[in-house]
Design an enzyme around this catalytic site. Structure first.
Site, mmCIF file in Angstrom:
data_model
loop_
_atom_site.group_PDB
_atom_site.id
_atom_site.type_symbol
_atom_site.label_atom_id
_atom_site.label_comp_id
_atom_site.label_asym_id
_atom_site.label_seq_id
_atom_site.Cartn_x
_atom_site.Cartn_y
_atom_site.Cartn_z
ATOM 1 N N ALA A 10 85.976 -125.377 -64.643
ATOM 2 C CA ALA A 10 85.585 -125.745 -63.278
ATOM 3 C C ALA A 10 86.250 -127.041 -62.818
ATOM 4 C CB ALA A 10 84.064 -125.883 -63.188
ATOM 5 N N CYS A 11 86.987 -127.689 -63.702
ATOM 6 C CA CYS A 11 87.605 -128.994 -63.409
ATOM 7 C C CYS A 11 89.093 -128.828 -63.139
ATOM 8 C CB CYS A 11 87.378 -129.929 -64.593
ATOM 9 S SG CYS A 11 88.297 -131.479 -64.515
ATOM 10 N N GLY A 12 89.556 -129.255 -61.979
ATOM 11 C CA GLY A 12 90.966 -129.155 -61.622
ATOM 12 C C GLY A 12 91.866 -129.933 -62.569
#
Length: 142
Positions: A10-12
């Site tokens: 979920a983390c770019g």
């Protein structure tokens, strides 16, 4: 090359780091640390090997950091690690471990310090920011 990334899909920043590893022709071991957190010993080793303090490895945004009172300067490293073990979302990401070294890859380009120079051409982050040129070399200012 044996590479492990402690990843949050979920983390770019984590996604960009994983993509840079793959751009180097490496398929890493991907550990989604929110589902499978590292052991206390492994976490302490990653933090030390990366040359960080425990507080440097602590994530505040989107975590129970404030609710747990972790911002007080008197909170010990042991208590911070206890909190990270109980709430893995407090572990900053992504950590990458290679035979060359260990890094907390924020920004994602930090992973380049611990990868071989085997990049397959240009690379841009998800937002379009160029990182590597057509020869796989770091673009100045990236």
């Amino acid at each position: 090359m044996n590479v492990t990334i402690y990843h949050n899909p979920a983390c770019g920043t984590s996604r960009n780091t994983l993509a840079m590893i793959r751009n180097a022709g490496i398929e890493p071991t991907v550990i989604e640390y929110l589902q499978a957190p590292p052991s206390r010993q492994a976490l302490e080793k990653m933090i030390a090997d990366a040359g960080l303090t425990v507080r440097d490895a602590l994530r505040e945004k989107g975590t129970p950091y404030a609710e747990l009172g972790l911002g007080e300067p008197t909170v010990s490293d042991e208590r911070l690690i206890d909190a990270m073990m109980a709430h893995p979302i407090l572990i900053n990401r992504p950590f990458v471990v290679t035979p060359i070294g260990t890094r907390l890859c924020r920004p994602s380009e930090r992973v380049l310090d611990i990868l071989p120079d085997t990049h397959k051409g240009p690379f841009s982050k998800e937002d379009g920011e160029p990182v590597l040129d057509a020869k796989g070399k770091l673009i100045a200012g990236a």
